[in-house]
Each structure stands twice: as C-alpha cells, then as structure tokens.
Design a protein around this motif. Structure first.
Motif, mmCIF file in Angstrom:
data_model
loop_
_atom_site.group_PDB
_atom_site.id
_atom_site.type_symbol
_atom_site.label_atom_id
_atom_site.label_comp_id
_atom_site.label_asym_id
_atom_site.label_seq_id
_atom_site.Cartn_x
_atom_site.Cartn_y
_atom_site.Cartn_z
ATOM 1 N N ALA A 80 -17.523 -23.924 -66.275
ATOM 2 C CA ALA A 80 -16.189 -23.763 -65.689
ATOM 3 C C ALA A 80 -16.246 -23.875 -64.165
ATOM 4 O O ALA A 80 -15.416 -24.560 -63.553
ATOM 5 C CB ALA A 80 -15.600 -22.418 -66.109
ATOM 6 N N VAL A 81 -17.234 -23.219 -63.550
ATOM 7 C CA VAL A 81 -17.354 -23.246 -62.084
ATOM 8 C C VAL A 81 -17.582 -24.669 -61.588
ATOM 9 O O VAL A 81 -16.884 -25.159 -60.693
ATOM 10 C CB VAL A 81 -18.492 -22.304 -61.618
ATOM 11 C CG1 VAL A 81 -18.847 -22.548 -60.151
ATOM 12 C CG2 VAL A 81 -18.107 -20.847 -61.840
ATOM 13 N N VAL A 82 -18.564 -25.346 -62.167
ATOM 14 C CA VAL A 82 -18.866 -26.708 -61.717
ATOM 15 C C VAL A 82 -17.738 -27.652 -62.131
ATOM 16 O O VAL A 82 -17.385 -28.578 -61.388
ATOM 17 C CB VAL A 82 -20.241 -27.171 -62.250
ATOM 18 C CG1 VAL A 82 -20.541 -28.593 -61.803
ATOM 19 C CG2 VAL A 82 -21.340 -26.231 -61.768
ATOM 20 N N GLY A 83 -17.133 -27.414 -63.299
ATOM 21 C CA GLY A 83 -16.013 -28.244 -63.747
ATOM 22 C C GLY A 83 -14.828 -28.156 -62.801
ATOM 23 O O GLY A 83 -14.188 -29.173 -62.495
ATOM 24 N N ILE A 84 -14.528 -26.965 -62.317
ATOM 25 C CA ILE A 84 -13.442 -26.801 -61.339
ATOM 26 C C ILE A 84 -13.754 -27.615 -60.082
ATOM 27 O O ILE A 84 -12.891 -28.295 -59.529
ATOM 28 C CB ILE A 84 -13.222 -25.304 -61.013
ATOM 29 C CG1 ILE A 84 -12.582 -24.594 -62.203
ATOM 30 C CG2 ILE A 84 -12.372 -25.142 -59.757
ATOM 31 C CD1 ILE A 84 -12.559 -23.077 -62.096
ATOM 32 N N GLY A 85 -15.021 -27.572 -59.679
ATOM 33 C CA GLY A 85 -15.427 -28.359 -58.520
ATOM 34 C C GLY A 85 -15.246 -29.855 -58.741
ATOM 35 O O GLY A 85 -14.761 -30.576 -57.868
ATOM 36 N N VAL A 86 -15.627 -30.316 -59.933
ATOM 37 C CA VAL A 86 -15.492 -31.742 -60.258
ATOM 38 C C VAL A 86 -14.018 -32.158 -60.255
ATOM 39 O O VAL A 86 -13.673 -33.235 -59.777
ATOM 40 C CB VAL A 86 -16.161 -32.053 -61.614
ATOM 41 C CG1 VAL A 86 -15.739 -33.405 -62.158
ATOM 42 C CG2 VAL A 86 -17.679 -31.996 -61.476
ATOM 43 N N PHE A 87 -13.145 -31.298 -60.779
ATOM 44 C CA PHE A 87 -11.717 -31.630 -60.796
ATOM 45 C C PHE A 87 -11.089 -31.509 -59.409
ATOM 46 O O PHE A 87 -10.143 -32.230 -59.096
ATOM 47 C CB PHE A 87 -10.967 -30.733 -61.791
ATOM 48 C CG PHE A 87 -10.954 -31.273 -63.185
ATOM 49 C CD1 PHE A 87 -9.986 -32.176 -63.595
ATOM 50 C CD2 PHE A 87 -11.917 -30.882 -64.105
ATOM 51 C CE1 PHE A 87 -9.968 -32.680 -64.884
ATOM 52 C CE2 PHE A 87 -11.913 -31.383 -65.397
ATOM 53 C CZ PHE A 87 -10.943 -32.283 -65.789
ATOM 54 N N ALA A 88 -11.613 -30.619 -58.569
ATOM 55 C CA ALA A 88 -10.974 -30.352 -57.282
ATOM 56 C C ALA A 88 -11.471 -31.256 -56.145
ATOM 57 O O ALA A 88 -10.705 -31.574 -55.235
ATOM 58 C CB ALA A 88 -11.193 -28.890 -56.893
#
Length: 198
Positions: free
Chosen positions: A46-54
């Motif tokens: 979730a943490v890295v995924g948020i970064g990828v989306f943001a």
C-alpha cells in the motif's frame, strides 16, 4: 525505461517490507506469524503503491500496470511470509539443525526421538503455539477445557485427510526406505483413547 522504473519500485517495496516486518516483530504484538507477515506485505504494498500512483515519475504507467505491480508485490510478500518467517518459526528441520549446533555440532541419531519429545515440545511451546494459531484461524474453540473443531475445522480436516491420502507421495524416502506411511499416519494409531471430551 518502464522496466527500470518497475524494478526500482519493486526494490523499494522489498526495502519497505523488510522495514515494516522488522518494526512489527520488534515492537508490535503478533498473534500468528504468517498472518502478521502477510499484513506487513499488505502495508508495504500500500505504501509503495500510493507512491507509484502519486509520483509523476510513474506517469507513463497506466492504472492497470500500477495495479499489476501491486498484485505482484503482494504475491512476493506472501511468498516471503510463507518461505521465511513462517518456515523458520514452524520448521522441525531448522529446530534439529539449531539443536545439533547447540549440542556442539553432533547428537547421537538414536537420541533424537528423546530430544524431540522432551525438549522440542517444551522449548518451542508447541502446543500453545498451535492452539493459538487454530483459535485465531477459527478452526477450533476451547469449551470447558475441551478443544473442539468448528465447522471450518471439520472441513479443513476432511480436505487435509483427502489430500494426504490421495495426493501425497506414495513412495517417499524415509531414512533410506521408500514408504507410504505418511499418506495415512493414523494407520497404526491406538484406537482406544481416554482423553476424549464428553
């Protein structure tokens, strides 16, 4: 270029996963090692995924590719949870290696049964650990000091017996001989027992 970015994001996931896992096992409360490690993988994804989306750096990835990356990380986290902490926590094989090392590098083979019966069960609080796992999984309940299967427990036991009897190796090497003993470990079990609940 996309492959390199995906690789860097995956590397970031691994670093975050190891950090979250280390903090959780060091300072957090853990009910079941496997479930805890899977939760850590979810947090890291979730943490890295948020970064990828943001982050604009990942703007050349479409939404589907980003979701694929997160799914890949979750699969990797699941593989980590099962293959490392859970295996080390539960493995009799690792225990034997550690015990042999503790005893100076060698134990007489004819005394290993005593080591397992008299030390392993106690040192690893094996009954407490396994009962806790089953309670947390909803497969058993403890009612007036009687351990009883739930519906889920009955279903899993039926599946396990079916798989063991039909889909485990019939010629498995056990101490130099091939045997089907583990396809039905209850084959020579004592049928009359005095520890059943009413």
């Amino acid at each position: 270029m996309k492959y390199l970015k995906a690789l860097l994001a995956t590397f970031a996931f691994v670093i975050v996963l190891l950090g979250v896992y280390a903090l959780h096992v060091r300072y957090g409360k853990v009910n079941v090692v496997l479930y805890s490690a899977i939760l850590d993988a979810g947090i890291a994804a979730a943490v890295v995924g948020i970064g990828v989306f943001a982050l604009k750096a990942f703007g050349d990835f479409n939404r589907f590719e980003k979701v694929q990356l997160i799914c890949l990380w979750m699969l990797g986290g699941y593989a980590f949870a099962i293959s490392v902490p859970t295996v080390i926590d539960r493995s009799l094989s690792f225990y034997i290696l550690e015990k042999i090392q503790q005893r100076g590098g060698g134990i007489h083979a004819d005394h290993l049964h005593d080591v397992l019966a008299k030390e392993y069960m106690i040192e690893h609080r094996l009954v407490d650990v396994r009962l806790t796992e089953q309670l947390q999984s909803g497969t058993i309940v403890i009612d007036e000091r009687c351990v009883r299967l739930t519906g889920r427990g009955h279903n899993l036991a039926r599946f396990s017996r079916f798989f063991r009897g039909n889909l485990l190796p019939r010629q498995r090497l056990l101490m130099g001989e091939y045997s089907d003993d583990l396809t039905d470990p209850f084959r020579n079990s004592v049928s009359e027992v005095n520890y059943r609940c009413g």
